[in-house]
Design an enzyme around this catalytic site. Sequence first.
Site, PDB file in Angstrom:
ATOM      1  NE  ARG A   1      38.408  47.097  37.405  1.00 49.91           N
ATOM      2  CZ  ARG A   1      39.122  45.996  37.504  1.00 49.91           C
ATOM      3  NH1 ARG A   1      40.270  46.008  38.164  1.00 49.91           N
ATOM      4  NH2 ARG A   1      38.719  44.870  36.944  1.00 49.91           N
ATOM      5  N   GLY A   2      42.791  50.141  39.011  1.00 51.47           N
ATOM      6  CA  GLY A   2      43.642  49.229  39.758  1.00 51.47           C
ATOM      7  C   GLY A   2      42.968  47.876  39.915  1.00 51.47           C
TER       8      GLY A   2
ATOM      9  N   GLY B   1      34.958  52.347  40.763  1.00 48.62           N
ATOM     10  CA  GLY B   1      34.279  52.372  42.056  1.00 48.62           C
ATOM     11  C   GLY B   1      34.090  51.004  42.658  1.00 48.62           C
TER      12      GLY B   1
ATOM     13  CG  HIS C   1      31.486  44.651  36.087  1.00 48.71           C
ATOM     14  ND1 HIS C   1      31.463  44.744  37.466  1.00 48.71           N
ATOM     15  CD2 HIS C   1      32.550  45.383  35.692  1.00 48.71           C
ATOM     16  CE1 HIS C   1      32.464  45.488  37.877  1.00 48.71           C
ATOM     17  NE2 HIS C   1      33.149  45.885  36.819  1.00 48.71           N
TER      18      HIS C   1
ATOM     19  CB  CYS D   1      40.135  40.072  42.998  1.00 54.35           C
ATOM     20  SG  CYS D   1      38.700  41.114  42.665  1.00 54.35           S
TER      21      CYS D   1
ATOM     22  CD  GLN E   1      45.375  40.354  40.851  1.00 52.58           C
ATOM     23  OE1 GLN E   1      45.622  39.303  40.270  1.00 52.58           O
ATOM     24  NE2 GLN E   1      45.664  40.524  42.132  1.00 52.58           N
TER      25      GLN E   1
ATOM     26  CB  ALA F   1      34.814  43.708  43.374  1.00 50.02           C
ATOM     27  CB  ILE F   2      36.870  48.284  45.936  1.00 51.72           C
ATOM     28  CG1 ILE F   2      35.650  48.377  46.850  1.00 51.72           C
ATOM     29  CG2 ILE F   2      37.483  49.676  45.742  1.00 51.72           C
ATOM     30  CD1 ILE F   2      35.953  48.894  48.229  1.00 51.72           C
TER      31      ILE F   2
END
Length: 222
Positions: free
Chosen positions: A77-78, A162, A84, A180, A80, A149-150
């Site tokens: 994903r995009g 997501g 989780h 991030c 950094q 966060a996204i």
Amino acid sequence: MPENKDLPAVEWRVSDALVAYEDARTFMETRVGEIRAETASEIVWLLQHPPLYTAGTSANPGDLLDGERFPVFEAGRGGQYTYHGPGQRVAYVMLDLKRHGSDVRAYVHMLEEVMIRALAAFGVTGERREGRVGIWVQRGGGKEDKIGAIGVRVRKWVSFHGLALNVAPDLSHFSGIVPCGIAEHGVTSLQDLGVETSLDEVDRVLRQTFEAVFQRQTQDVE
């Protein structure tokens, strides 16, 4: 954004047990292809992972401060590095963005809006920051902490990955990375802010805000 209330319902799936990151990634890869082929419905999948770190496509290796603490995964994903783990509600959103204006920036803005409205339901003011993806809360004295966060990926206009909202995770687990890539700010959670709630209640609010922001109906799946 166009009105979407007449589109097919988006499947809404909630997993109670912790989901291995590899299993979630495999599911997303498969489902994205099926959505593109119009053989499966769009879906939002709410889950928790066991403790782990993920690296986005812009991750700086120097931001991984303790690579031995938890497993580290290349997310694709995009963004950094992010963390989780239990107590954090992850929502993997797999939508056909052609139904939402074919605008990735607007889509990210809508995911942010989902979290902002959900936080407001718990009396928390979540805010965007120019140049910083995600949702932030002011702590006073010029201090700001990240609560949501996204990280998204889009393949031929179908989204995956997501958002992640910190409900009651162990915040010390974030210390193994520079979240991030932003070292000058911290992280927080609803629990850290004094909001005691359950994941079930957070899920209920997220569903309401998703339906309102995206103008889509949802339907339960196992």
